[in-house]
Design a protein around this motif. Structure first.
Motif, PDB file in Angstrom:
ATOM      1  N   HIS A  58     -44.390 -35.074 118.871  1.00 49.82           N
ATOM      2  CA  HIS A  58     -43.235 -34.764 119.720  1.00 49.82           C
ATOM      3  C   HIS A  58     -43.358 -35.265 121.155  1.00 49.82           C
ATOM      4  O   HIS A  58     -42.366 -35.255 121.891  1.00 49.82           O
ATOM      5  N   LEU A  59     -44.565 -35.690 121.582  1.00 50.72           N
ATOM      6  CA  LEU A  59     -44.763 -36.136 122.952  1.00 50.72           C
ATOM      7  C   LEU A  59     -45.029 -37.639 123.021  1.00 50.72           C
ATOM      8  O   LEU A  59     -45.663 -38.202 122.129  1.00 50.72           O
ATOM      9  N   ILE A  60     -44.563 -38.259 124.090  1.00 56.11           N
ATOM     10  CA  ILE A  60     -44.926 -39.655 124.303  1.00 56.11           C
ATOM     11  C   ILE A  60     -46.424 -39.709 124.627  1.00 56.11           C
ATOM     12  O   ILE A  60     -46.986 -38.748 125.174  1.00 56.11           O
ATOM     13  N   PRO A  61     -47.097 -40.806 124.298  1.00 55.92           N
ATOM     14  CA  PRO A  61     -48.555 -40.880 124.479  1.00 55.92           C
ATOM     15  C   PRO A  61     -49.028 -40.587 125.899  1.00 55.92           C
ATOM     16  O   PRO A  61     -50.069 -39.946 126.086  1.00 55.92           O
ATOM     17  N   LEU A  62     -48.292 -41.025 126.918  1.00 58.29           N
ATOM     18  CA  LEU A  62     -48.710 -40.807 128.299  1.00 58.29           C
ATOM     19  C   LEU A  62     -48.897 -39.320 128.590  1.00 58.29           C
ATOM     20  O   LEU A  62     -49.911 -38.902 129.167  1.00 58.29           O
ATOM     21  N   ILE A  63     -47.932 -38.503 128.183  1.00 61.22           N
ATOM     22  CA  ILE A  63     -48.004 -37.068 128.471  1.00 61.22           C
ATOM     23  C   ILE A  63     -49.001 -36.379 127.537  1.00 61.22           C
ATOM     24  O   ILE A  63     -49.789 -35.530 127.974  1.00 61.22           O
ATOM     25  N   PHE A  64     -48.997 -36.740 126.259  1.00 62.87           N
ATOM     26  CA  PHE A  64     -49.932 -36.115 125.318  1.00 62.87           C
ATOM     27  C   PHE A  64     -51.381 -36.320 125.756  1.00 62.87           C
ATOM     28  O   PHE A  64     -52.189 -35.386 125.725  1.00 62.87           O
ATOM     29  N   SER A  65     -51.696 -37.520 126.207  1.00 60.87           N
ATOM     30  CA  SER A  65     -53.083 -37.840 126.561  1.00 60.87           C
ATOM     31  C   SER A  65     -53.538 -37.141 127.840  1.00 60.87           C
ATOM     32  O   SER A  65     -54.741 -37.036 128.098  1.00 60.87           O
ATOM     33  N   HIS A  66     -52.585 -36.649 128.646  1.00 60.71           N
ATOM     34  CA  HIS A  66     -52.937 -35.994 129.901  1.00 60.71           C
ATOM     35  C   HIS A  66     -52.711 -34.482 129.869  1.00 60.71           C
ATOM     36  O   HIS A  66     -52.831 -33.815 130.899  1.00 60.71           O
ATOM     37  N   THR A  67     -52.387 -33.939 128.707  1.00 59.16           N
ATOM     38  CA  THR A  67     -52.129 -32.500 128.593  1.00 59.16           C
ATOM     39  C   THR A  67     -53.203 -31.854 127.725  1.00 59.16           C
ATOM     40  O   THR A  67     -53.325 -32.161 126.540  1.00 59.16           O
ATOM     41  N   GLU A  68     -53.966 -30.955 128.328  1.00 57.17           N
ATOM     42  CA  GLU A  68     -54.972 -30.216 127.573  1.00 57.17           C
ATOM     43  C   GLU A  68     -54.319 -28.980 126.958  1.00 57.17           C
ATOM     44  O   GLU A  68     -53.583 -28.262 127.639  1.00 57.17           O
ATOM     45  N   LEU A  69     -54.581 -28.730 125.693  1.00 57.96           N
ATOM     46  CA  LEU A  69     -54.051 -27.560 124.996  1.00 57.96           C
ATOM     47  C   LEU A  69     -55.221 -26.675 124.601  1.00 57.96           C
ATOM     48  O   LEU A  69     -56.164 -27.123 123.962  1.00 57.96           O
ATOM     49  N   ASP A  70     -55.169 -25.398 125.002  1.00 61.19           N
ATOM     50  CA  ASP A  70     -56.270 -24.492 124.706  1.00 61.19           C
ATOM     51  C   ASP A  70     -55.721 -23.087 124.501  1.00 61.19           C
ATOM     52  O   ASP A  70     -54.521 -22.846 124.679  1.00 61.19           O
ATOM     53  N   CYS A  71     -56.594 -22.156 124.140  1.00 63.11           N
ATOM     54  CA  CYS A  71     -56.192 -20.770 123.905  1.00 63.11           C
ATOM     55  C   CYS A  71     -56.723 -19.858 125.002  1.00 63.11           C
ATOM     56  O   CYS A  71     -57.753 -20.127 125.613  1.00 63.11           O
ATOM     57  N   ALA A  72     -56.006 -18.771 125.231  1.00 64.09           N
ATOM     58  CA  ALA A  72     -56.416 -17.782 126.224  1.00 64.09           C
ATOM     59  C   ALA A  72     -57.775 -17.195 125.846  1.00 64.09           C
ATOM     60  O   ALA A  72     -58.102 -17.059 124.660  1.00 64.09           O
TER      61      ALA A  72
END
Length: 298
Positions: free
Chosen positions: A259-273
Motif C-alpha cells: 500500500h505504500l510507495i517504496p520511498l515512504i515504506f523504506s523510511h517508516t519503522e513499524l513496531d509494537c508498544a
C-alpha cells in the motif's frame, strides 16, 4: 524532598493507577474496575475515594482518560456511549477544588503515545504515530515530543476515518475481527476473542487464518493512509492483540509494502508498544509535568 504523584489511566473497563516519584519511578501500582456503565459521576466518586486512600501527601494528580479531552480546561468534551454522562466532566476543576492539589488531564491514547515516546518503543524519536487496537481504534501523533491536538482537541480520532467498506474502527479493530470470525463460524461473538483466534490460527484453522490476513490488510491500509499524511519516523501499534506481534507484525508489514510507495515504506519503522499497561499513567505523568511548566510561564 522527593515529590509524589498519583497517576491514573481511566479506561472503559479498568482504571490503572500508580504512585510515581518526580523522576517517573513507579513506587506503587494497582488497578480497579472502572464500572463505566454506571456513568461519569460514579467514576468521579471512585477517583476521589482513591485519592483519599493514599497515605501520603501528593504533589499532583495526573489523569489519562477515555473520551475527547480539552487538555487546557482538563474537561471531557465528548464521550462515547460506553461511559454515560461523562461529557462535561471537569476533572481539573473538581480535583483541584476538593483536594487543593494540581491536576492535569489528557486523552488516554495521547498519554499512551507520550508513555511510549518517553519510556518505551519510541524513545528518542522525533516523529511518532501510535495506534491502539482494541474495541475501537485510537491514534496519537507526536512531533518533537508535542502532541498534535487539532483545533477542536479531536485530532487523530482515526477510528472514524473512512476507508473502503466504512469506518476504520468498524473494520480493523479487534472487535471487528471477532465479529467476522464468529459470523463465519455461525457462533456467538461472546465465544471468541483475539487470543482465541490467534491460537486457532496456529492450529491451522482456515477461517481464522483468512480473517487474520484480512484484518492485517485493512490495518495496513489505514496505516498507509496515515503514513502518507504524516510521514512519521516510527509507527507504533498497541492494544492487547498486538501482544502477538510475532504473528501479526510480519503480516502487516507485507500488506503495508503493497500500500505504500517504496520511498515512504523504506523510511517508516513499524513496531509494537512495549510499555503495556504502564504507558497510560506514565504518559499522564509526562503530560502533567509539561502542562504545569506551561502554566507557570503563562
Amino acid at each position: 524532598m522527593t515529590k509524589r504523584y498519583l497517576a491514573l489511566d481511566i479506561g472503559g473497563t479498568t482504571t490503572k493507577f500508580a504512585i510515581l516519584s518526580d523522576e517517573g519511578e513507579v513506587l506503587m501500582q494497582g488497578e480497579r474496575d472502572t464500572e463505566a456503565e454506571k456513568g461519569g459521576p460514579h467514576i468521579v466518586e471512585n477517583v476521589k475515594r482513591l485519592i483519599r486512600e493514599q497515605d501520603l501527601a501528593l504533589d499532583g494528580i495526573c489523569i489519562s482518560t477515555a473520551g475527547i479531552v480539552d487538555e487546557e480546561k482538563g474537561e471531557i468534551i465528548h464521550a462515547g456511549p460506553q461511559i454515560p454522562n461523562y461529557k462535561g466532566t471537569s476533572w481539573k476543576k473538581i480535583i483541584e477544588e476538593e483536594f487543593s492539589i494540581p491536576c492535569e488531564v489528557e486523552n488516554d491514547v495521547n498519554c499512551a503515545g507520550l508513555g511510549e515516546a518517553h519510556f518505551g518503543a519510541a524513545k528518542g524519536r522525533r516523529s511518532v504515530l501510535l495506534l491502539t487496537i482494541g474495541t475501537g481504534i485510537g491514534g496519537c501523533f507526536l512531533q518533537n515530543g508535542e502532541i498534535h491536538h487539532g483545533i477542536s482537541h479531536a485530532a487523530m480520532e482515526i477510528g472514524y476515518m473512512q476507508i473502503p467498506g466504512g469506518e476504520f474502527q468498524n473494520l480493523a479493530s479487534t472487535s471487528a475481527l471477532v465479529r467476522r470470525v464468529a459470523s463465519r463460524k455461525k457462533e456467538a461473538t461472546e465465544d471468541w476473542n483475539g487470543k482465541k483466534i490467534l491460537s486457532a490460527l496456529e492450529e491451522g484453522d482456515e477461517i481464522c487464518l483468512e480473517e487474520i490476513d484480512c484484518f492485517c490488510n485493512i490495518l495496513a491500509l489505514g496505516i498507509a493512509n496515515l503514513c502518507y499524511a504524516f510521514n512519521p519516523e516510527i509507527f507504533i501499534l498497541g492494544g492487547g492483540i498486538m501482544g502477538r506481534s510475532d504473528i501479526l507484525l510480519p503480516r502487516i508489514k507485507v500488506h503495508l509494502k503493497e500500500h505504500l510507495i517504496p520511498l515512504i515504506f523504506s523510511h517508516t519503522e513499524l513496531d509494537c508498544a512495549t510499555m503495556e499497561n504502564k504507558a497510560g499513567f506514565l504518559g499522564a505523568f509526562i503530560h502533567f509535568l509539561k502542562k504545569q511548566r506551561e502554566r507557570k510561564k503563562a
